[in-house]
Design an enzyme around this catalytic site. Structure first.
Site, PDB file in Angstrom:
ATOM      1  N   GLU A   1    -101.289  92.276  31.142  1.00 28.17           N
ATOM      2  CA  GLU A   1    -101.276  92.517  30.220  1.00 28.17           C
ATOM      3  C   GLU A   1    -100.244  93.676  30.093  1.00 28.17           C
ATOM      4  OE1 GLU A   1    -104.513  92.379  26.104  1.00 28.17           O
ATOM      5  OE2 GLU A   1    -103.987  94.146  26.628  1.00 28.17           O
TER       6      GLU A   1
ATOM      7  N   LYS B   1    -111.203 101.251  19.730  1.00 23.30           N
ATOM      8  CA  LYS B   1    -110.190 102.497  19.906  1.00 23.30           C
ATOM      9  C   LYS B   1    -109.661 102.972  18.880  1.00 23.30           C
ATOM     10  CE  LYS B   1    -105.733 103.464  21.956  1.00 23.30           C
ATOM     11  NZ  LYS B   1    -104.530 103.098  23.589  1.00 23.30           N
TER      12      LYS B   1
ATOM     13  N   GLU C   1    -112.080  91.180  15.197  1.00 26.82           N
ATOM     14  CA  GLU C   1    -113.005  90.463  15.534  1.00 26.82           C
ATOM     15  C   GLU C   1    -114.624  91.001  15.797  1.00 26.82           C
ATOM     16  OE1 GLU C   1    -110.346  90.215  16.840  1.00 26.82           O
ATOM     17  OE2 GLU C   1    -109.320  88.933  17.647  1.00 26.82           O
TER      18      GLU C   1
ATOM     19  N   GLY D   1    -106.367 100.886  26.566  1.00 29.38           N
ATOM     20  CA  GLY D   1    -107.689  99.752  26.235  1.00 29.38           C
ATOM     21  C   GLY D   1    -107.890  98.867  27.659  1.00 29.38           C
ATOM     22  N   ARG D   2    -106.662  98.535  28.167  1.00 29.61           N
ATOM     23  CA  ARG D   2    -107.343  97.504  29.056  1.00 29.61           C
ATOM     24  C   ARG D   2    -107.943  98.651  30.434  1.00 29.61           C
ATOM     25  NH1 ARG D   2    -102.935  96.974  28.087  1.00 29.61           N
ATOM     26  NH2 ARG D   2    -100.742  97.579  29.013  1.00 29.61           N
TER      27      ARG D   2
ATOM     28  N   HIS E   1    -115.179  74.871  45.674  1.00 31.04           N
ATOM     29  CA  HIS E   1    -115.886  73.465  45.675  1.00 31.04           C
ATOM     30  C   HIS E   1    -114.989  73.405  44.133  1.00 31.04           C
ATOM     31  CE1 HIS E   1    -119.061  73.467  49.017  1.00 31.04           C
ATOM     32  NE2 HIS E   1    -118.826  75.177  48.852  1.00 31.04           N
TER      33      HIS E   1
ATOM     34  N   LYS F   1    -102.592  90.003  16.660  1.00 28.10           N
ATOM     35  CA  LYS F   1    -103.568  91.381  15.325  1.00 28.10           C
ATOM     36  C   LYS F   1    -102.893  90.689  14.113  1.00 28.10           C
ATOM     37  CE  LYS F   1    -105.804  93.881  18.420  1.00 28.10           C
ATOM     38  NZ  LYS F   1    -106.187  95.020  19.105  1.00 28.10           N
TER      39      LYS F   1
END
Ligand code: G6Q
Length: 556
Positions: A361, A214, A220, A275-276, A392, A520
């Site tokens: 977030e 965005k 990254e 973003g999310r 398990h 960031k």
């Protein structure tokens, strides 16, 4: 920062509805679900809701009819209905960033006009959907050719956080609906192993990258994109041909062009989409490439139908509202700090991680909308795993641990291949687990079971304390017909709105993410310090020593 005592308590935890719930909890904590079920043969009828082919059973919770009334009183006290209207109207409810929150517009299927700062954003959205269709069709139909004239066989989405988790989760979930000849891959980690391992399997002549960011400033993503660009450039003569191998999705067109993406290859997104919450936007391009635009649109339809339900259903019948209120009940009145997400469908393997970001977030905030520190708990730690694997691994703690872990079980009724020998036992586990968590195993039942196993009296007495399960562990069960694109869209939208309602009740802004911004910024400062071998002294002694240890021991 102000100390907690210097800050006046916000009113929520002292409000009439909140105090009434506190009183009620004292009564409910003396009851067990076992009793509640035995006293009320119609408990399931009272505490389940249906939406299309999704069934939410919330009867296995420590609630009675009074609890539900009191929880809805809290929702009314917090003006949840008015906030829902404000969300859909495009009011700038993300007040710390002065932004509207309009991911619901991305899936709006109506012909209405939705004006934001004088512009009809539904028109902008449809334009971008058309571009997504054009691009995804040409890749799927082998019309998009790489620099050497060969059709694209693999697409790599480079993004992180909201620009990775949503598209990855949905692409995996819709795998049965995907065209098989295309490989769709996701690279997010800054660790070079992620991109290297991915590229190792691919041919640069037939690989297309989507740089999904965005802001187009994320370290990254830009680092991975740079590596991908170098990899492609090694194989092509003319850098102009790079355009055949790179697309970008961004609201920062300028930076994408500066990076070297051809302007025609940039899809837009907007600052009013968090973003999310962005998998419904052009960030969803990998989903459309993998599953086809028809399936992507079906996913939007599924979400839109939930939006309509959320906007119009009375609070008592409103699935996201009840899911939110049940969460509030345990977090704020029983002291629960976690929430487990347990899908019983292999294709939903990234669903817990997706919701982890969406929820944590959004609601991992300690300051309310008035800028004051809250005096109540907010968002829980979300974790999860494919349910059958969790059984398990960590379910032991659910059954006999000292923490209360409210859990959502999600399962499709029909698996795509209808293999009775796999799906039936899988479903048996869903039902058995939620029943066992609710009922537990009493003293008498444990003795009886051990007697049946032929154990001696002495052995029984020795093992008895370990074989008792307290039960009374709350679960919701969401059953749906099959994990098709529409249902996936509906499920995700239900959780999004659940998160929204909880944020409203806690009076926090669910749509900013200053914690992410901090990460960031901090890393950028330290990167400069890593450029040479001089010892650093500017941090605390732990950070200084960790950095200096790294500098001394890294390969020269
Ligand atoms: C999501 C967050 C965060 C964001 C990533 C990637 O709501 O803001 O997870 O999506 O940090 O950001 P860019 O898309 O700008 O690269």
């Amino acid at each position: 920062m102000q100390t907690k005592s210097a800050i006046p308590a916000t009113y929520t935890s002292h409000s009439p509805a909140w105090l009434a719930l506190q009183q009620h909890q004292k009564k409910m904590s003396l009851q067990t679900m076992r009793q509640l079920f035995s006293e009320d043969a119609n408990r399931f009828d009272r505490f389940h809701l249906k939406f299309n082919d999704i069934l939410l059973d919330f009867s296995k919770n420590i609630i009675n009819s009074d609890t539900v009334v009191l929880l809805h009183n809290l929702a009314r006290e917090r003006n949840v209905s008015q906030w829902i209207a404000r969300l859909f109207a495009g009011e700038k409810i993300n007040h710390t960033e002065d932004r509207a929150v309009l991911h619901t517009a991305l899936r709006n299927q109506t012909d209405t006009v939705l004006l934001l700062d004088g512009e009809n954003i539904l028109h902008l959205i449809r334009q971008q959907l058309a571009r997504m269709e054009e691009i995804s069709d040409s890749i799927r139909q082998s019309r998009w050719l790489g620099a050497s004239g060969k059709p694209i066989t693999d697409v790599v989405n480079i993004g992180i956080g909201g620009s990775d988790l949503g598209p990855k989760m949905a692409t995996e979930a819709l795998r049965p609906y995907s065209q098989t000849h295309l490989g769709v891959h996701f690279v997010s980690n800054l660790d070079e192993n992620h991109i290297n391992d991915t590229l190792q399997k691919l041919n640069p002549e037939t690989t297309l990258f989507i740089v999904s960011s965005k802001t187009f400033t994320t370290l990254e993503t830009l680092t991975n994109a740079q590596t991908a660009r170098d990899w492609v450039l090694e194989n092509i003569e003319d850098p102009v041909l790079l355009a055949k191998h790179f697309l970008a999705v961004s609201s920062n067109k300028k930076a994408a062009i500066e990076f070297g993406i051809h302007p025609d290859n940039i899809l837009d997104m907007w600052d009013w989409v968090g973003g999310r919450y962005s998998l419904w936007s052009t960030i969803g391009l990998p989903i459309a490439i993998a599953a086809g635009m028809d399936n992507f649109r079906a996913m939007l339809r599924g979400a839109h139908e939930v939006d309509l339900h959320f906007r119009t259903a009375p609070l008592e019948q409103n699935i996201p509202v009840i899911m939110a209120l049940l969460g509030i009940w345990y977090i704020n009145f029983f002291g629960a700090t976690t929430q487990a997400i347990l899908p019983y469908d292999e294709h939903m393997k990234s669903f817990p991680a997706y919701l982890q970001q969406a929820d944590m977030e959004s609601n991992g905030k300690y300051v309310d909308r008035n800028g004051q520190q809250v005096d109540y708990a907010t968002g829980p730690v979300i974790f999860g795993e494919i349910g059958i694997k969790g059984q398990h691994a960590f379910y032991q703690l659910f059954h006999q641990g000292t923490h209360i872990v409210p859990a959502d079980f999600l399962a499709p009724i029909t698996d795509l291949h209808c293999i009775a020998c796999h799906h039936r036992p899988l479903m048996a586990n869903v039902f058995a687990q939620t029943e066992a968590l609710m009922k537990g195993r009493t003293h008498d039942e444990a003795i009886h079971e051990m007697q049946q196993q032929g154990l001696s009296h002495e052995q029984i007495m020795q093992l008895l304390p370990y074989r008792i399960f307290p039960g009374n562990r709350p679960t919701n069960t969401l059953l749906f017909q099959t994990l098709d694109p529409k249902t996936l869209g509906s499920l995700v939208a239900m959780y999004e709105h659940k998160i929204f309602v909880q944020g409203i009740i806690w009076n926090i802004n669910s749509f900013d993410q200053w914690g992410v911004e901090l990460g960031k910024k901090l890393a950028k400062e330290i990167i400069d310090e890593l450029q040479d071998d001089r010892p650093v002294t500017s941090h605390d002694s732990s950070t200084n020593n960790l950095i200096n240890h790294y500098k001394r021991n890294r390969p020269k």
